[in-house]
Motif scaffolding. Structure first.
Motif, PDB file in Angstrom:
ATOM      1  N   PRO A 100      -2.264   9.912  34.904  1.00  0.00           N
ATOM      2  CA  PRO A 100      -2.115  10.205  36.332  1.00  0.00           C
ATOM      3  C   PRO A 100      -1.195  11.385  36.613  1.00  0.00           C
ATOM      4  O   PRO A 100      -1.362  12.084  37.611  1.00  0.00           O
ATOM      5  N   GLU A 101      -0.235  11.623  35.732  1.00  0.00           N
ATOM      6  CA  GLU A 101       0.719  12.720  35.928  1.00  0.00           C
ATOM      7  C   GLU A 101       0.173  14.060  35.438  1.00  0.00           C
ATOM      8  O   GLU A 101       0.309  15.084  36.130  1.00  0.00           O
ATOM      9  N   LEU A 102      -0.446  14.069  34.259  1.00  0.00           N
ATOM     10  CA  LEU A 102      -0.832  15.318  33.614  1.00  0.00           C
ATOM     11  C   LEU A 102      -2.324  15.612  33.673  1.00  0.00           C
ATOM     12  O   LEU A 102      -2.740  16.734  33.376  1.00  0.00           O
ATOM     13  N   GLY A 103      -3.122  14.613  34.038  1.00  0.00           N
ATOM     14  CA  GLY A 103      -4.565  14.773  33.974  1.00  0.00           C
ATOM     15  C   GLY A 103      -5.088  14.358  32.616  1.00  0.00           C
ATOM     16  O   GLY A 103      -4.350  14.315  31.616  1.00  0.00           O
ATOM     17  N   TYR A 104      -6.401  14.073  32.575  1.00  0.00           N
ATOM     18  CA  TYR A 104      -6.984  13.551  31.338  1.00  0.00           C
ATOM     19  C   TYR A 104      -6.910  14.548  30.194  1.00  0.00           C
ATOM     20  O   TYR A 104      -6.561  14.189  29.064  1.00  0.00           O
ATOM     21  N   GLU A 105      -7.231  15.810  30.447  1.00  0.00           N
ATOM     22  CA  GLU A 105      -7.310  16.770  29.355  1.00  0.00           C
ATOM     23  C   GLU A 105      -5.966  16.936  28.643  1.00  0.00           C
ATOM     24  O   GLU A 105      -5.902  16.932  27.407  1.00  0.00           O
ATOM     25  N   ARG A 106      -4.887  17.084  29.418  1.00  0.00           N
ATOM     26  CA  ARG A 106      -3.574  17.261  28.785  1.00  0.00           C
ATOM     27  C   ARG A 106      -3.102  15.969  28.140  1.00  0.00           C
ATOM     28  O   ARG A 106      -2.511  15.982  27.049  1.00  0.00           O
ATOM     29  N   SER A 107      -3.352  14.844  28.800  1.00  0.00           N
ATOM     30  CA  SER A 107      -2.967  13.564  28.218  1.00  0.00           C
ATOM     31  C   SER A 107      -3.709  13.327  26.915  1.00  0.00           C
ATOM     32  O   SER A 107      -3.121  12.883  25.917  1.00  0.00           O
ATOM     33  N   ARG A 108      -4.999  13.626  26.896  1.00  0.00           N
ATOM     34  CA  ARG A 108      -5.791  13.458  25.678  1.00  0.00           C
ATOM     35  C   ARG A 108      -5.304  14.411  24.586  1.00  0.00           C
ATOM     36  O   ARG A 108      -5.226  14.037  23.399  1.00  0.00           O
ATOM     37  N   ALA A 109      -4.981  15.636  24.952  1.00  0.00           N
ATOM     38  CA  ALA A 109      -4.499  16.597  23.953  1.00  0.00           C
ATOM     39  C   ALA A 109      -3.187  16.131  23.329  1.00  0.00           C
ATOM     40  O   ALA A 109      -2.976  16.277  22.117  1.00  0.00           O
ATOM     41  N   LEU A 110      -2.307  15.541  24.132  1.00  0.00           N
ATOM     42  CA  LEU A 110      -1.040  15.034  23.610  1.00  0.00           C
ATOM     43  C   LEU A 110      -1.254  13.828  22.708  1.00  0.00           C
ATOM     44  O   LEU A 110      -0.564  13.656  21.692  1.00  0.00           O
ATOM     45  N   PHE A 111      -2.227  12.979  23.060  1.00  0.00           N
ATOM     46  CA  PHE A 111      -2.539  11.843  22.204  1.00  0.00           C
ATOM     47  C   PHE A 111      -3.119  12.333  20.873  1.00  0.00           C
ATOM     48  O   PHE A 111      -2.740  11.855  19.798  1.00  0.00           O
ATOM     49  N   ASP A 112      -4.026  13.295  20.943  1.00  0.00           N
ATOM     50  CA  ASP A 112      -4.620  13.831  19.722  1.00  0.00           C
ATOM     51  C   ASP A 112      -3.570  14.523  18.855  1.00  0.00           C
ATOM     52  O   ASP A 112      -3.632  14.461  17.616  1.00  0.00           O
ATOM     53  N   LEU A 113      -2.613  15.193  19.489  1.00  0.00           N
ATOM     54  CA  LEU A 113      -1.523  15.808  18.740  1.00  0.00           C
ATOM     55  C   LEU A 113      -0.763  14.750  17.942  1.00  0.00           C
ATOM     56  O   LEU A 113      -0.435  14.950  16.766  1.00  0.00           O
ATOM     57  N   ALA A 114      -0.502  13.606  18.589  1.00  0.00           N
ATOM     58  CA  ALA A 114       0.207  12.529  17.897  1.00  0.00           C
ATOM     59  C   ALA A 114      -0.617  11.956  16.751  1.00  0.00           C
ATOM     60  O   ALA A 114      -0.074  11.587  15.703  1.00  0.00           O
ATOM     61  N   GLU A 115      -1.928  11.883  16.925  1.00  0.00           N
ATOM     62  CA  GLU A 115      -2.780  11.425  15.825  1.00  0.00           C
ATOM     63  C   GLU A 115      -2.783  12.447  14.690  1.00  0.00           C
ATOM     64  O   GLU A 115      -2.789  12.082  13.506  1.00  0.00           O
ATOM     65  N   ASN A 116      -2.772  13.729  15.029  1.00  0.00           N
ATOM     66  CA  ASN A 116      -2.634  14.761  13.997  1.00  0.00           C
ATOM     67  C   ASN A 116      -1.317  14.580  13.240  1.00  0.00           C
ATOM     68  O   ASN A 116      -1.254  14.749  12.018  1.00  0.00           O
ATOM     69  N   ALA A 117      -0.264  14.261  13.998  1.00  0.00           N
ATOM     70  CA  ALA A 117       1.048  14.043  13.390  1.00  0.00           C
ATOM     71  C   ALA A 117       1.017  12.868  12.427  1.00  0.00           C
ATOM     72  O   ALA A 117       1.611  12.911  11.338  1.00  0.00           O
ATOM     73  N   LYS A 118       0.319  11.814  12.799  1.00  0.00           N
ATOM     74  CA  LYS A 118       0.229  10.626  11.936  1.00  0.00           C
ATOM     75  C   LYS A 118      -0.492  10.966  10.635  1.00  0.00           C
ATOM     76  O   LYS A 118      -0.008  10.643   9.540  1.00  0.00           O
ATOM     77  N   ARG A 119      -1.635  11.627  10.760  1.00  0.00           N
ATOM     78  CA  ARG A 119      -2.391  11.992   9.563  1.00  0.00           C
ATOM     79  C   ARG A 119      -1.603  12.952   8.682  1.00  0.00           C
ATOM     80  O   ARG A 119      -1.598  12.825   7.445  1.00  0.00           O
TER      81      ARG A 119
END
Length: 437
Positions: A100-119
């Protein structure tokens, strides 16, 4: 893992260690690295030898960049070597809060960044033969009845909008069974992540950085950062470092070294205790997942590879250390597991963790050619490692992924240098009271 301005000035990069950590006591070998000896120049200088700094040093050195890292204490004496060891998926805030704060695209990009970090982190440990005691699974549990709908929505949102099917909702019965405690109402279980021995990772990372050709120095405290003639000058007791670019990776231990970082990143004290192995209590977290709860002052706990309960949860917003950490930790354990009220504690330790006002990471160019990355707000094991890698990619011109963090709007703490500490104390004490009542 807070302090007054005076105490932070004296110990900004020498973490307060009220006791020997279980992590330190279970390290087979912890190599020492020489302090800086004399003035020198380098392409990139890094201040701070935790996960962020050492990952940056490793990734730059393997590209052939001349890099020099200095750490005021021993590698691992800060939060990177003393934390809860949990690899929480995503950012500190869940996607249903960020979207709700950042919009779906930025929120999704931040989530994907964290998944990249995990891998990246898991692959790094495997590639370098680092046995960091990885155990799968993490649970987030609610201490309030009113969170049921939010927990259900979060699990559904992650599966349907973020392509992350590993989180499932737990009702009260399942939550109690998986915890071995009826103290919580609901929860979510994440089978796509886990928890580690952070100091084993840190020791292996320092070794990898040195083998890659990075110059890494312990017991070398930076006292000032200035700029002249297009270069950045870092003063230390051993001499001056002249660098083309600088990464500040001190996190909670910035003190007065750099004003903008200090205005945005606040240290708070967090404490962890380790019990004897729970051989007589097999019902406590029978699946060996890590656990974090919904309190603002989070309680986080897990079982070690040898079956001890590692329990963190007492935060402090003053400079003083509690005289008996284990007594405070045991009291919180007993609130969840009354049968453990007299459990023996073998270790108790603490340190400072860097938080921001919004609990989002702080990443910014604070001077020309000087970048600061910090403020992981208790969610930094994966993100701090990946931040170092992202910084190296930025220097090499290969990626702009770090821009996802630098674009975040992270405001400074109110009150300036004089009043931000007392104001934070009042605010966090209020939230702690809300947790209780």
């Amino acid at each position: 893992m807070n302090g007054t301005e005076n105490s932070m000035r004296d110990t900004w990069q020498s973490p307060i260690a009220p006791g020997l950590s279980w992590y330190q006591d279970t390290i087979v070998e912890r190599p020492a690295y020489a302090a800086l000896d004399g003035s020198t120049r380098t392409d990139v200088a890094i201040i701070g030898g935790g996960f962020t700094g050492l990952q940056a040093a490793y990734n730059l050195a393997k590209r052939g960049v001349d890099v020099l890292l200095i750490e005021g204490g021993r590698f691992g004496d800060g939060a990177s070597g003393r934390n809860g060891g949990q690899l929480g998926s995503g950012q500190r805030a869940w996607p249903d809060e960020l979207e709700p704060e950042l919009g779906y695209e930025r929120s999704r990009a931040l989530f994907d960044l964290a998944e990249n970090a995990k891998r990246y982190l898991l692959d790094f440990a495997e590639t370098h033969g680092i046995d960091m005691d990885f155990q799968p699974g993490q649970m987030n549990v609610s201490h309030k009845k009113g969170h049921e709908d939010a927990y259900r929505r979060s699990a559904e949102l992650l599966a349907t909008r973020y392509d992350y099917p590993h989180v499932t909702f737990m009702d009260r019965e399942e939550t109690a069974a998986r915890l071995g405690s009826s103290a919580y109402h609901y929860g979510v279980r994440d089978t796509g992540t886990g928890h580690i021995h952070p100091l084993k990772l840190l020791v292996g990372l320092a070794r990898a950085a040195a083998q890659a050709g990075a110059r890494i120095c312990e017991m070398t405290r930076a006292s000032s950062i200035t700029q002249s003639g297009g270069k950045t000058l870092i003063e230390t007791p051993a001499g001056r470092i002249t660098a083309d670019r600088v990464l500040i990776a001190t996190n909670a231990y910035i003190g007065n070294l750099e004003r903008e970082t200090a205005a945005h990143v606040m240290p708070i004290r967090s404490f962890i205790g380790a019990t004897v192995p729970l051989d007589d209590f097999p019902h406590v977290i029978p699946g060996n997942e890590a656990v974090a709860d919904s309190r603002f002052v989070v309680r986080y706990f897990r079982k070690s590879i040898d079956g001890r309960l590692l329990f963190g949860g007492r935060e402090a917003y003053t400079a003083d250390s509690p005289r008996d950490i284990s007594r405070h930790i045991r009291k919180q354990i007993a609130e969840l597991y009354p049968e453990l009220k007299n459990i023996d504690m073998t270790h108790a330790w603490g340190g400072s963790v860097g938080i921001t006002l919004t609990r989002k990471p702080f990443a910014r160019e604070v001077m020309p050619g000087v970048t600061s990355v910090a403020g992981y707000s208790g969610h930094g094991v994966m993100l701090s490692n990946y931040a170092g890698k992202m910084y190296a990619d930025l220097v090499a011109g290969n990626s702009s992924e770090l821009d996802l963090l630098t674009d975040l709007q992270v405001p400074p703490f109110p009150g300036g240098a004089r009043f931000r500490g007392p104001l934070l104390f009042l605010a966090l004490t209020w939230f702690a009271l809300r947790d209780r009542f």
